[in-house]
Design an enzyme around this catalytic site. Structure first.
Site, mmCIF file in Angstrom:
data_model
loop_
_atom_site.group_PDB
_atom_site.id
_atom_site.type_symbol
_atom_site.label_atom_id
_atom_site.label_comp_id
_atom_site.label_asym_id
_atom_site.label_seq_id
_atom_site.Cartn_x
_atom_site.Cartn_y
_atom_site.Cartn_z
ATOM 1 C CG HIS A 469 0.323 -0.641 -1.630
ATOM 2 N ND1 HIS A 469 0.098 -1.931 -1.702
ATOM 3 C CD2 HIS A 469 1.831 -0.358 -0.959
ATOM 4 C CE1 HIS A 469 1.154 -2.360 -1.211
ATOM 5 N NE2 HIS A 469 2.047 -1.648 -0.718
ATOM 6 N N PRO A 470 -0.913 3.956 -2.097
ATOM 7 C CG PRO A 470 -0.747 6.408 -1.162
ATOM 8 C CD PRO A 470 -0.340 4.730 -0.829
#
Length: 553
Positions: A469-470
């Site tokens: 989930h950058p």
């Protein structure tokens, strides 16, 4: 080679932007995408989700730099290199995030991005189906492009997980994407009629039937800026380098990794770093590539005493049977991502809203396909949602084809270690409830002998993984915020005719998986580009008037 709007990237936000900007036929839109087709069973079958994110055909193949607080481990950072971007290789979990996430955005300088401001876009994009499992229809959209469903939950372990949560003293919520996120709940997925419902399937492919929208397969090298205005994109096809012109705007939607990379290659970013790279500084924005955030998680694995888990398919014959049933009927285990139950919990009293997320999976297995040796088992993916650790994306060289340097700086905040120890002990408490008595075997991972803080920290250091989930590397904020990259209308500060519209603009990471919030950003970003703003008709908060109409301002 020209269009009114040129969009770089066909991922979650880019596909939504392309759909909305081309909707009325007034403007020409060109999408630039380096990846290829999403055709093929391994990418479209939900149950095969671990395959595309490990295939160079679909994934950029990024890894972090050696992480200094994890013993120098390099963690995988899959990003979609295919139409639909990361929505075509993700786990298909659908989470809006918590209202508090977006209210915090607004408080931190993202004016117009409170939950009251973004909820209309979640409603507009959703086509929600609860499958008769008791969701919250007053809070859900039902005619948008994005189909959202729930799995069958026909393995008894799903019910045991939710019941165990209740026995442990936590709430049960009928719809974590509705009025109340907190609690144990069925989990939702972007799956429709047994098929992955990516942003490409929901938005891009229908929109490509319009004569005013086209897509070009190429590598975006840099944004062309003349006299302080973005006028096009330099692209490469094979060995040929050329320029695509944008009559109105260039829209960068290339991910939290590639969007800051392209800005820096174009002279927009921290002046010192650009000078070190020999790049002429067009706009000194120190925040470009900074503020990198992610969710980390652990797999807490338990052996199962009954042969009811998905492990029965974890052999060549079983996988062939699952694949054949999916190919023929789009049904069976292959038609679900298997993440069909979840929880959002508060770690302790006084926390304003949930800060721990659970994904429950009725098999003990890793994303890399390595099943637990003990056979039948189940696991919870668990991790804290709001770490204070921050990382960065920087250039490795001026070669557009070279990967950037990615350093998440995971676990750099001492509180992270305490939070993960709490998550492990909390999971053990949940798995120890009476609801799991008929199923619970021995603890596979971490193992019953791992108990002390030091032992738990060693396990965390060795086993903690990215939830992929950058975000946050081109954060949104007010123009006087030195670390902001875009203003509240997604316009790059210091350059005209250029916007960033993807998860890189998140000032802080939302609760849960990021595909839903990324699509929402694309929906809202399109209205900002077109000069529209969406507000409740009577401007009341959604918890006062949940079924509101959307009107143009």
């Amino acid at each position: 080679m020209e269009a009114d709007f040129v969009i770089i990237g066909s991922g979650s936000a880019g596909s939504a932007m392309a759909y909305r900007l081309s909707e009325d036929g007034k403007y020409s839109v060109l999408v630039l995408e380096y990846g290829g087709t999403d055709a093929g069973p391994l990418i479209q079958m939900p149950g095969a989700l671990s395959y595309p994110m490990n295939m160079s055909r679909y994934d950029w193949g990024y890894f972090s730099q050696p992480e200094p607080h994890l013993g120098g481990r390099r963690l995988a950072c899959p990003r979609g290199k295919v139409i639909g971007g990361s929505s075509s290789i993700n786990g298909m979990v659908y989470v809006r995030g918590h209202a508090g996430d977006y209210d915090h955005w607004a408080e931190s300088g993202a004016d117009g991005w409170s939950y009251a401001d973004v909820l209309p876009y979640f409603l507009r994009m959703e086509n929600w189906h609860d499958g008769g499992q008791g969701g919250d229809p007053d809070w859900r959209g039902n005619d948008g492009p994005l189909h959202i469903t729930r799995g069958k939950r026909d393995i008894p372990l799903h019910q045991a997980f939710v019941e165990a949560g209740s026995q442990a003293g936590f709430e049960v919520t009928k719809d974590y994407n509705g009025e109340q996120q907190e609690g144990f709940s069925p989990m939702e997925q972007t799956v429709w009629k047994g098929q992955r419902w990516s942003a490409a399937n929901a938005y891009l492919k229908p929109a490509l039937k319009r004569p005013n929208l086209n897509i070009k397969k190429c590598l975006a090298r840099r944004i062309v800026i003349e006299n302080g205005r973005a006028v096009g994109v330099e692209i490469q096809q094979g060995k040929t380098i050329s320029t695509v012109r944008a009559h109105r705007e260039v829209i960068l939607a290339a991910s939290a990794i590639n969007s800051p990379k392209l800005l820096m290659l174009s002279g927009i970013g921290p002046a010192k770093h650009l000078a070190e790279m020999g790049i002429e500084v067009i706009a000194d924005r120190p925040g470009v590539g900074q503020n990198l955030q992610d969710h980390l998680e652990l797999y807490i694995q338990q052996a199962c005493l009954q042969p009811i888990t998905l492990f029965k398919y974890w052999n060549l014959f079983g996988k062939m049977r699952v694949g054949l049933e999916w190919l023929l009927n789009k049904s069976g285990p292959g038609s679900s991502n298997a993440f069909e139950s979840c929880a959002f919990l508060r770690s302790k009293p006084g926390v304003k809203y949930p800060d721990i997320q659970y994904h429950f999976l009725p098999i003990a297995v890793r994303y890399d396909g390595q099943a637990a040796a003990e056979g039948h088992g189940f696991q919870a993916h668990v991790g804290p949602m709001r770490s204070s650790s921050r990382g960065s994306v920087t250039l490795r060289s001026t070669d557009p084809a070279e990967d950037p340097k990615i350093l998440f700086n995971y676990m750099s905040d001492p509180q992270d270690w305490s939070d993960f120890r709490h998550c492990i002990r909390l999971t053990r408490s949940i798995f120890g409830q009476a609801a799991f008595d008929p199923f619970r075997g021995k603890e596979i991972q971490p193992g019953a002998d791992v108990q002390s803080d030091a032992e738990l920290d060693a396990f965390i250091s060795e086993h903690v993984e990215s939830a992929y989930h950058p975000c946050g590397t081109c954060k949104i904020g007010r123009a006087d915020d030195l670390m902001a990259v875009v203003d509240p209308e997604c316009r790059v500060i210091g350059v005209d005719g250029l916007r960033v519209v993807d998860s890189s603009i998140f000032p802080s990471i939302p609760n849960g998986n990021l595909n839903g919030p990324s699509i929402m950003v694309g929906e809202k970003g399109a209205d900002l580009v077109l000069g529209r703003a969406r507000l409740p008709k009577d401007n009341r908060a959604p918890w006062i008037n949940p079924r509101w109409e959307i009107s143009d301002r």
